[in-house]
Structures are given as C-alpha cells and as structure tokens.
Design a protein around this motif. Structure first.
Motif, short mmCIF file in Angstrom:
data_model
loop_
_atom_site.label_atom_id
_atom_site.label_comp_id
_atom_site.label_asym_id
_atom_site.label_seq_id
_atom_site.Cartn_x
_atom_site.Cartn_y
_atom_site.Cartn_z
N GLY A 1 0.56 -0.91 -0.25
CA GLY A 1 -0.22 0.05 -0.06
C GLY A 1 0.43 0.96 -0.25
N TRP A 2 2.15 1.42 0.55
CA TRP A 2 2.82 2.75 0.69
C TRP A 2 3.51 3.13 -0.59
CZ3 TRP A 2 8.03 2.35 0.04
CH2 TRP A 2 8.00 0.96 -0.22
N LEU A 3 3.28 1.94 -1.67
CA LEU A 3 3.62 2.26 -3.23
C LEU A 3 2.77 2.99 -4.01
CD1 LEU A 3 6.18 -1.00 -3.20
CD2 LEU A 3 6.86 1.32 -2.74
N ALA A 4 1.43 3.02 -3.70
CA ALA A 4 0.50 3.57 -4.51
C ALA A 4 0.63 5.28 -4.60
CB ALA A 4 -0.94 4.07 -3.09
N PRO A 5 1.47 5.92 -4.47
CA PRO A 5 1.60 6.87 -5.14
C PRO A 5 2.62 6.65 -6.61
CG PRO A 5 1.97 7.53 -3.18
CD PRO A 5 1.67 6.05 -3.51
N LEU A 6 3.32 5.63 -6.35
CA LEU A 6 4.38 5.21 -7.19
C LEU A 6 3.77 3.84 -8.50
CD1 LEU A 6 7.43 5.31 -5.69
CD2 LEU A 6 6.78 6.94 -7.30
N ALA A 7 2.20 3.65 -8.20
CA ALA A 7 1.74 2.17 -9.05
C ALA A 7 1.03 2.46 -9.93
CB ALA A 7 1.18 1.59 -7.68
N ARG A 8 0.81 1.19 -10.27
CA ARG A 8 -0.32 1.15 -11.55
C ARG A 8 -1.05 0.62 -11.12
NH1 ARG A 8 2.43 -0.99 -16.62
NH2 ARG A 8 1.77 -2.62 -15.68
N GLU A 9 -2.43 1.24 -11.00
CA GLU A 9 -3.04 0.36 -10.42
C GLU A 9 -3.87 -1.18 -10.71
OE1 GLU A 9 -5.52 -1.05 -7.30
OE2 GLU A 9 -4.64 0.31 -6.92
N GLU A 10 -3.75 -0.25 -12.32
CA GLU A 10 -4.71 -1.79 -12.85
C GLU A 10 -3.67 -3.09 -12.67
OE1 GLU A 10 -2.69 0.90 -16.36
OE2 GLU A 10 -4.14 1.25 -14.33
N ALA A 11 -2.23 -2.55 -12.39
CA ALA A 11 -1.11 -3.94 -12.26
C ALA A 11 -1.40 -4.38 -10.81
CB ALA A 11 -0.04 -3.81 -13.02
N SER A 12 -1.80 -4.26 -10.09
CA SER A 12 -2.48 -4.66 -8.94
C SER A 12 -1.24 -4.32 -8.25
CB SER A 12 -1.94 -6.37 -8.46
OG SER A 12 -2.81 -7.34 -9.80
N GLY A 13 -1.88 -3.03 -7.94
CA GLY A 13 -1.06 -2.29 -7.62
C GLY A 13 1.29 -2.20 -7.59
N GLN A 14 1.40 -2.88 -8.05
CA GLN A 14 2.53 -3.21 -8.86
C GLN A 14 2.98 -1.38 -9.59
OE1 GLN A 14 2.36 -7.00 -11.56
NE2 GLN A 14 4.43 -7.45 -10.34
N ILE A 15 3.84 -0.93 -9.21
CA ILE A 15 5.02 -0.04 -9.54
C ILE A 15 5.52 0.55 -10.96
CG2 ILE A 15 7.46 1.14 -9.65
CD1 ILE A 15 7.91 -0.38 -6.58
N ASP A 16 4.71 1.58 -11.50
CA ASP A 16 4.22 1.90 -12.56
C ASP A 16 5.55 1.97 -13.52
OD1 ASP A 16 3.08 1.86 -15.41
OD2 ASP A 16 3.09 4.50 -14.39
N VAL A 17 6.63 1.31 -13.29
CA VAL A 17 7.66 1.60 -14.82
C VAL A 17 7.95 0.27 -16.05
CG1 VAL A 17 9.23 1.02 -12.26
CG2 VAL A 17 8.53 -0.70 -14.08
N ASP A 18 8.88 1.55 -17.61
CA ASP A 18 8.78 0.51 -18.62
C ASP A 18 9.42 -0.34 -17.89
OD1 ASP A 18 10.18 0.65 -21.16
OD2 ASP A 18 9.53 2.33 -21.58
N PRO A 19 8.36 -1.44 -18.70
CA PRO A 19 8.72 -2.97 -18.70
C PRO A 19 10.03 -3.23 -19.57
CG PRO A 19 7.10 -2.77 -20.04
CD PRO A 19 6.96 -1.02 -19.78
N GLU A 20 10.75 -2.77 -20.39
CA GLU A 20 11.88 -2.61 -20.94
C GLU A 20 13.01 -2.23 -19.43
OE1 GLU A 20 11.28 -2.38 -24.95
OE2 GLU A 20 10.59 -3.79 -25.30
#
Length: 314
Positions: free
Chosen positions: A179-198
């Motif tokens: 939960g504490w990563l929410a500001p950096l997360a991509r919600e549609e990715a189950s709360g995972q961190i929103d990074v460029d996958p490559e």
C-alpha cells in the motif's frame, strides 16, 4: 515517498535523500480478495506453502490424508513465482501414490491459464502428468470464495462450479503491491510500481527504478528473473547518468516445477511466453533427475552464498 524532493520518508519521520532510488519490496498477499479465505486459513482448513507461517503445516496435512476431496490452486498473475504452486500438488500426489491411497482421493487443480501454466512448450508434459495422477483440472478459472464451515470452494471460470465436501483446500491467495507504494503504482497492475517494462525506469518519477515482484514488468514474477533484471538495471542506472541509451529487458523469467521426488523441469520464457532457454546443450523443460538434484543441493548454496551477497554473474 517524496519524489519531487528525491527523498524517502522513514517510519520514524526522518527523510533520506537519494540520487537514484531502486524499489524492490516484493508483493503482499491479499487474503480479502477471496471471500472466506482468511477465516479458512485461521481455521486451518485452507493452507498454502506460499505463506511462511503455514508452509510446515502443508506437508503435515498431506501426510494426514488418505481419502476425500482436495483442491489445489495456481494464483492469478502477478504472483511471486505462482507456477511453483504446482510443487505441493505433485509432491502430495507422489506421496499418496507411494502410500497406495491416491485412488481414494479426488484431487482438483484450479488454474487461471488455458493450459496448466499457459506455456505450450511445457503444458503438454504437465497435462500428461496430471492425467496419470487422475487430477481434475479447472482451466481459465480462479477461486471466487471458500467456506470452511460448509467445506466448499466456489470456482469462477467458463463453467462456474461449486466443489463441495472438500476436506482440504490448498489455496494460494492473490497478491498485490504494498500500500505505501500507491503514489508510484499502476492500479490496473495490482498495485505494482509503474515502470517501463523494458528499461525498469519509472514512467513519471525521475531517477526512480524498480525490479522484482513489485515492478510492473509485464512478465511473471520469479526469483530466477532477478539475475537478468539486476544486470540490465545496474547498467541502465550508469547509462542514464551518462546520457546514454538504455538497455532493454526482454522479460526473461523462469519457473521451476517439481513433478515428483525425483524429477524437476525449468520453464524459461520471455514476456510473450516464448521459450527463452539459457543453454542449447540440453532442453531444461524436460523433467530430469539432474535438475532435481541441482535445485535441491546446489541452488541453495548459490542463493545464500552468491546471489544474496551480490555476486551476480551475467
């Protein structure tokens, strides 16, 4: 997190500045995503080897069974090496067959994939093994709810099913980002961190990177994928400081599957699900005794004495 100031706030309120920030906190189980699961686990009717607190009890439960109905599940992705949830099923069936009670047990597997793992290059072998063991497979399905009092598992899929009179339900819970990563997360990715996958660089926060289970890398999380990820990420941090083009991570990951007390296979693939072998000398997706021995005796030494100490060799 204070990415505008490039600072991380600690639990005691202190702040620590950074030049580059790499996040790899893993994921957390989401028991509430499956109604009834938390209560069933508290009661001990449902167990999973994916939770450290329950792992020892799983084998005790297996050894205590000689008849009845039992359900195993593979979790929906993303999940920490979700494919390894096949190991308790295969080892349990191997034990029951050794004791001569397998035919007295009605074993079910619930999987979210069209095949066992959704990987054509290993699914045929896994299907054959499950058929030999007499396991009923519910494909493209997930556990919608459990009820330990009624002893039912409700399965949601192409053919919704309620499995009743279930003696044990080995249910791996869904997972999500912390939960504490929410500001950096991509919600549609189950709360995972929103990074460029490559490149593993955060899409909007400069100098923030992520890898491992917590990162939205569009591949199946696994510990075995970290070796490739660390190599690419370390290089990309250096390249970004020098203004050079960043390298691309192809999503390589690996799922070890133990088929019995003697054999293991390694499924290596990229983010498209295409087989991505690290050696051409031998097909590691074929179950082998040598792979079981490597995983049982050699891999722990490499993990604790090399990988955890940062001795990662490309």
């Amino acid at each position: 997190m204070h990415t505008d100031e490039r600072e991380v706030e600690l639990s005691d309120g202190a702040r620590v500045g950074y030049g580059d920030l790499v996040l790899a906190p893993g994921m957390e189980e989401d028991l509430d995503a499956v109604p009834g699961l938390a209560g069933a686990m508290t009661a001990g009717w449902s167990l999973t080897a994916h939770l450290e607190s329950q792992a020892p009890a799983v084998w005790d439960a297996v050894e205590g069974m000689s008849r009845g109905r039992v359900v195993f599940t593979l979790p929906p992705e993303p999940s920490p090496c979700g494919g390894t949830a096949l190991k308790p099923l295969f080892l349990a069936c191997d034990e029951w067959r050794r004791r001569g009670v397998l035919n007295d047990l009605d074993v079910h597997l619930v999987t979210p994939f069209t095949g066992v793992l959704g990987l054509p290059f290993v699914d045929d072998r896994l299907e054959a093994q499950l058929g030999e063991l007499g396991v009923s497979v519910h494909r493209e399905s997930t556990v919608a709810s459990v009820d330990h009092r009624q002893r039912t598992v409700t399965v949601d899929g192409p053919t919704p099913t309620v499995l009743d009179a279930v003696d044990r339900a080995f249910v791996v819970p869904p997972y999500r980002g912390q939960g504490w990563l929410a500001p950096l997360a991509r919600e549609e990715a189950s709360g995972q961190i929103d990074v460029d996958p490559e490149t593993m660089a955060h899409r909007s926060a400069p100098r923030v990177w992520s890898l491992g289970d917590a990162a939205a890398l569009d591949t199946r999380p696994s510990g075995g994928a970290l070796r490739r990820q660390v190599e690419v990420l370390a290089d990309n941090i250096a390249r970004s400081r020098l203004g050079q083009p960043l390298r691309c991570y192809d999503g390589y990951t690996i799922v070890p599957v133990t088929l019995d007390r003697r054999r293991l296979l390694l499924a290596e693939f990229d983010r498209t699900g295409t087989q991505a072998p690290t050696t051409r000398l031998v097909d590691l997706s074929v179950p082998r005794r040598a792979l079981w021995l490597f995983d049982r005796y050699v891999e722990p030494l490499l993990y604790f004495r090399a990988l955890l100490r940062g001795r990662l060799v490309p």
